[in-house]
Motif scaffolding. Structure first.
Motif, PDB file in Angstrom:
ATOM      1  N   ASP A 131       0.862  -1.176   0.000  1.00 29.39           N
ATOM      2  CA  ASP A 131       0.000   0.000   0.000  1.00 29.39           C
ATOM      3  C   ASP A 131       0.908   1.239   0.000  1.00 29.39           C
ATOM      4  O   ASP A 131       2.134   1.115   0.075  1.00 29.39           O
ATOM      5  CB  ASP A 131      -0.958  -0.030   1.191  1.00 29.39           C
ATOM      6  N   PRO A 132       0.353   2.450  -0.103  1.00 31.25           N
ATOM      7  CA  PRO A 132       1.204   3.643  -0.191  1.00 31.25           C
ATOM      8  C   PRO A 132       2.148   3.817   0.994  1.00 31.25           C
ATOM      9  O   PRO A 132       3.290   4.246   0.818  1.00 31.25           O
ATOM     10  CB  PRO A 132       0.184   4.785  -0.274  1.00 31.25           C
ATOM     11  N   GLU A 133       1.688   3.501   2.197  1.00 34.54           N
ATOM     12  CA  GLU A 133       2.567   3.623   3.360  1.00 34.54           C
ATOM     13  C   GLU A 133       3.755   2.672   3.245  1.00 34.54           C
ATOM     14  O   GLU A 133       4.915   3.062   3.459  1.00 34.54           O
ATOM     15  CB  GLU A 133       1.799   3.340   4.648  1.00 34.54           C
TER      16      GLU A 133
ATOM     17  N   VAL B 255       0.399  10.423  10.101  1.00 34.08           N
ATOM     18  CA  VAL B 255       1.789  10.596   9.685  1.00 34.08           C
ATOM     19  C   VAL B 255       2.681  10.829  10.900  1.00 34.08           C
ATOM     20  O   VAL B 255       3.768  10.232  11.020  1.00 34.08           O
ATOM     21  CB  VAL B 255       1.919  11.750   8.681  1.00 34.08           C
ATOM     22  N   GLN B 256       2.250  11.693  11.822  1.00 35.45           N
ATOM     23  CA  GLN B 256       3.055  11.961  13.012  1.00 35.45           C
ATOM     24  C   GLN B 256       3.315  10.682  13.805  1.00 35.45           C
ATOM     25  O   GLN B 256       4.412  10.475  14.329  1.00 35.45           O
ATOM     26  CB  GLN B 256       2.364  13.000  13.892  1.00 35.45           C
ATOM     27  N   LYS B 257       2.326   9.820  13.873  1.00 34.70           N
ATOM     28  CA  LYS B 257       2.483   8.552  14.595  1.00 34.70           C
ATOM     29  C   LYS B 257       3.509   7.650  13.912  1.00 34.70           C
ATOM     30  O   LYS B 257       4.201   6.862  14.570  1.00 34.70           O
ATOM     31  CB  LYS B 257       1.128   7.848  14.681  1.00 34.70           C
ATOM     32  N   LYS B 258       3.621   7.773  12.587  1.00 36.74           N
ATOM     33  CA  LYS B 258       4.513   6.903  11.826  1.00 36.74           C
ATOM     34  C   LYS B 258       5.928   7.481  11.658  1.00 36.74           C
ATOM     35  O   LYS B 258       6.814   6.781  11.155  1.00 36.74           O
ATOM     36  CB  LYS B 258       3.913   6.648  10.438  1.00 36.74           C
ATOM     37  N   LEU B 259       6.137   8.724  12.052  1.00 37.42           N
ATOM     38  CA  LEU B 259       7.444   9.354  11.837  1.00 37.42           C
ATOM     39  C   LEU B 259       8.615   8.564  12.430  1.00 37.42           C
ATOM     40  O   LEU B 259       9.664   8.446  11.787  1.00 37.42           O
ATOM     41  CB  LEU B 259       7.432  10.781  12.390  1.00 37.42           C
ATOM     42  N   PRO B 260       8.509   8.013  13.646  1.00 38.41           N
ATOM     43  CA  PRO B 260       9.661   7.263  14.179  1.00 38.41           C
ATOM     44  C   PRO B 260      10.097   6.121  13.277  1.00 38.41           C
ATOM     45  O   PRO B 260      11.302   5.890  13.094  1.00 38.41           O
ATOM     46  CB  PRO B 260       9.156   6.766  15.535  1.00 38.41           C
ATOM     47  N   ALA B 261       9.151   5.391  12.713  1.00 38.30           N
ATOM     48  CA  ALA B 261       9.514   4.275  11.835  1.00 38.30           C
ATOM     49  C   ALA B 261      10.203   4.780  10.570  1.00 38.30           C
ATOM     50  O   ALA B 261      11.172   4.172  10.087  1.00 38.30           O
ATOM     51  CB  ALA B 261       8.265   3.462  11.471  1.00 38.30           C
TER      52      ALA B 261
ATOM     53  N   LEU C 251      17.818  10.699   6.644  1.00 39.48           N
ATOM     54  CA  LEU C 251      17.838  11.791   5.671  1.00 39.48           C
ATOM     55  C   LEU C 251      16.514  11.976   4.942  1.00 39.48           C
ATOM     56  O   LEU C 251      16.093  13.097   4.681  1.00 39.48           O
ATOM     57  CB  LEU C 251      18.954  11.564   4.644  1.00 39.48           C
ATOM     58  N   PHE C 252      15.863  10.889   4.573  1.00 33.49           N
ATOM     59  CA  PHE C 252      14.676  10.975   3.727  1.00 33.49           C
ATOM     60  C   PHE C 252      13.380  10.585   4.435  1.00 33.49           C
ATOM     61  O   PHE C 252      12.310  10.679   3.845  1.00 33.49           O
ATOM     62  CB  PHE C 252      14.856  10.075   2.495  1.00 33.49           C
ATOM     63  N   GLY C 253      13.474  10.124   5.693  1.00 32.84           N
ATOM     64  CA  GLY C 253      12.302   9.585   6.370  1.00 32.84           C
ATOM     65  C   GLY C 253      11.167  10.579   6.517  1.00 32.84           C
ATOM     66  O   GLY C 253      10.017  10.294   6.147  1.00 32.84           O
ATOM     67  N   ASP C 254      11.447  11.761   7.062  1.00 27.97           N
ATOM     68  CA  ASP C 254      10.391  12.756   7.246  1.00 27.97           C
ATOM     69  C   ASP C 254       9.761  13.136   5.912  1.00 27.97           C
ATOM     70  O   ASP C 254       8.533  13.240   5.787  1.00 27.97           O
ATOM     71  CB  ASP C 254      10.962  14.007   7.920  1.00 27.97           C
TER      72      ASP C 254
ATOM     73  N   ALA D 153       7.518  10.357   4.703  1.00 29.00           N
ATOM     74  CA  ALA D 153       6.346  10.166   5.563  1.00 29.00           C
ATOM     75  C   ALA D 153       5.280  11.219   5.259  1.00 29.00           C
ATOM     76  O   ALA D 153       4.103  10.891   5.059  1.00 29.00           O
ATOM     77  CB  ALA D 153       6.760  10.232   7.027  1.00 29.00           C
ATOM     78  N   TRP D 154       5.673  12.483   5.191  1.00 28.15           N
ATOM     79  CA  TRP D 154       4.696  13.536   4.940  1.00 28.15           C
ATOM     80  C   TRP D 154       4.132  13.452   3.527  1.00 28.15           C
ATOM     81  O   TRP D 154       3.031  13.956   3.259  1.00 28.15           O
ATOM     82  CB  TRP D 154       5.323  14.910   5.205  1.00 28.15           C
ATOM     83  N   SER D 155       4.854  12.806   2.617  1.00 26.75           N
ATOM     84  CA  SER D 155       4.337  12.651   1.252  1.00 26.75           C
ATOM     85  C   SER D 155       3.056  11.818   1.221  1.00 26.75           C
ATOM     86  O   SER D 155       2.317  11.856   0.239  1.00 26.75           O
ATOM     87  CB  SER D 155       5.390  12.004   0.352  1.00 26.75           C
ATOM     88  N   MET D 156       2.776  11.071   2.297  1.00 25.16           N
ATOM     89  CA  MET D 156       1.570  10.241   2.318  1.00 25.16           C
ATOM     90  C   MET D 156       0.286  11.068   2.346  1.00 25.16           C
ATOM     91  O   MET D 156      -0.799  10.539   2.161  1.00 25.16           O
ATOM     92  CB  MET D 156       1.600   9.292   3.518  1.00 25.16           C
TER      93      MET D 156
END
Length: 515
Positions: free
Chosen positions: A259-261, A399-405, A412-415, A418-421
């Motif tokens: 899925d997108p996530e 998205v905020q809940k998923k930021l740690p993962a 470098l690219f995680g945030d 994540a916000w792109s979702m």
């Protein structure tokens, strides 16, 4: 996606063209209309210069080996559920088979995106496919919603300049509100300017267009070369028309089970792996690496640069300044191809001295912006197709809940990913499915090519595609390399295996590895 909403699309800019820019510091109506889609004979003629939506530029030079590029328009139903209703134009391009060797038929290319113009891209990569042209007409197209094929239109060039400068990794409530406001404004512009076509740009629609294309071109089977998102399109075609599949190659493979996530999280890992490889390569050179003393130092300095740019953008391409988002986008663009690692090194070195022009050129390439400030419709079409395909709709709290993962997957690219979702938040059209269906029992063999160092479509996706196509359908080929995709790396082992199948019907042994 090639914009602040994410990186799930292939970078479609030709590496050679982009390098030249860095070193230097089909005319038919394709709007909605009448006309039956069946029984067509394409009116081939010389190709015009690419439209602004296709990326602009000059008419394509003659293909290697002689002959000419020809363009035409195919009519297809706007709504495939009403095949005798209103139609749209699908822009086509071809170079007829050059010989020697008996012509097999047409080989249809999709280079990814979604949102990339095949009409403008195929001529750029034609030298790579000269051998395939000996027995195939090389054919590509602008999928519906793209380029000349009733392009999705959202914001203006000046609005897009502002949009791509925004902070796509919000740190507080005010920044989150601004980001959501910008997303809503972009999506509303898409609905206002292209609402009529937005429900009909799904991948299943494009696959049905390809089967009509097969018929219009006079081919009994569809021979196909799909790259990046083009692998998803090819898999969906095989699901819908398994008995019409001819010889098909999928390179730079999208995982059809995600899925997108999951896709965004996988890309975070993929781009981080590519960054790790870039950093190790830089410090392993004979000369000192100009952007760090060790691989970790390279990554630490890049992280420090991005943090600094969040508060204090630097000189970019006047009058724009290089923001944190633009720099992240530019770095990601360079990780699509090992040939861009040296420009990335130069761009980082310059950015540390306050000059962000090279990184901004790289970011512009990702976003489909030319040096005249005009945008192709790559970003608009990318969002439209993804949001029409994907059922999921996320919100800021999720998205905020998923930021740690995501941060664990990529500092470098995680945030950014994540916000792109939030791309499809409040999108005016409902998404079709949790993920594409590519099961294709009864299909002819499909050659699936995975690259172990691929940042955009991580290697694991190739095996997932093989399994999803079904038992006895696909054969996997592994390339131990860097960059996005494998065939265009010019690795002889990969090219010989792909050419052997497409030209002679000879599949490599299952589990073959090229390096």
């Amino acid at each position: 996606m090639p914009n602040p909403r994410g990186l799930r699309a292939a970078a479609l800019t030709s590496t050679a063209v982009l390098l030249a820019a860095l070193l230097a510091g089909c005319g038919d109506d394709t709007g909605p209309g009448g006309g039956a889609p069946s029984g067509q004979t394409p009116a081939w003629k010389d190709c015009p210069p690419p439209s602004a939506a296709e990326g602009g530029g000059t008419a394509p030079s003659p293909p290697p080996g002689g002959g000419a590029w020809q363009c035409a328009t195919m009519r297809a139903p706007l709504n495939w559920a009403k095949p005798n209703g209103e139609t749209i134009g699908i822009a086509l391009i071809r170079a007829k088979a050059s010989g020697p060797g008996k012509r097999i038929g047409s080989l249809i290319f999709n280079f990814g995106g979604p949102g990339g113009s095949g009409v403008s891209t195929l001529p750029s990569f034609a030298p790579d496919y000269a051998k395939l042209r000996t027995r195939y007409d090389l054919v590509s197209f602008d999928p519906r919603g793209v380029g000349r094929s009733t392009p999705v239109v959202c914001e203006s060039d000046s609005q897009l300049d502002q949009y791509f400068q925004q902070d796509a990794t919000p740190d507080d409530a005010a920044e989150r509100a601004t980001y959501l406001k910008n997303t809503a404004r972009f999506n509303a512009a898409c609905e206002k300017n292209s609402g009529k076509v937005l429900p009909y740009v799904r991948t299943t629609d494009a696959a049905r267009d390809m089967d009509l294309m097969r018929q219009v071109l006079g081919d009994e089977k569809l021979h196909y070369f799909g790259i990046s998102y083009g692998t998803e399109l090819g898999g969906v075609y095989a699901h819908l028309f398994p008995h019409k599949v001819g010889r098909a190659v999928l390179d730079g493979v999208v995982d059809p089970t995600q899925d997108p996530e999951q896709s965004s999280l996988g890309q975070a890992k993929g781009f981080q792996l590519a960054m790790d490889n870039f950093a190790r390569n830089c410090v392993s050179q004979v000369a000192d690496c100009p952007v760090g003393d060790s691989a970790q130092d390279v990554k630490n300095r890049i992280a420090a640069l991005l943090k600094k740019l969040d508060a204090h953008p630097i000189q970019g391409i006047f009058p724009r300044r290089l923001t944190q988002t633009a720099a992240t986008n530019g770095i990601a663009q360079a990780l699509y191809s090992k040939e861009l690692w040296q420009p990335l090194t130069e761009g980082l070195e310059d950015a540390y001295e306050g000059d962000g022009r090279i990184l901004m050129l790289l970011s512009d390439a990702m976003n489909g912006r030319d040096q005249n400030g005009e945008y192709s419709n790559l970003a608009a079409a990318n969002v439209a197709v993804n949001c029409a395909d994907e059922k999921q709709r996320y919100d800021a709290a999720y998205v905020q809940k998923k930021l740690p993962a995501f941060r664990a997957a990529s500092p470098l690219f995680g945030d950014f990913l994540a916000w792109s979702m939030l791309s499809c938040t409040d999108w005016p059209v409902k998404g079709a499915a949790d993920h594409p269906d590519v099961s294709a029992p009864g299909s002819a063999p499909v050659l699936v090519v995975g690259n172990t160092g691929d940042p955009a479509t991580p290697y694991e996706g190739a095996k997932k595609m093989v399994d999803a196509l079904g038992k006895g359908v696909a054969v996997e080929l592994t390339y131990k390399g860097q960059g996005h995709g494998a065939y265009d790396s010019k690795n002889k082992c990969v090219q010989n295996a792909v050419n052997g199948y497409l030209l002679d019907g000879r599949l490599p042994a299952p589990g073959t590895v090229c390096s």
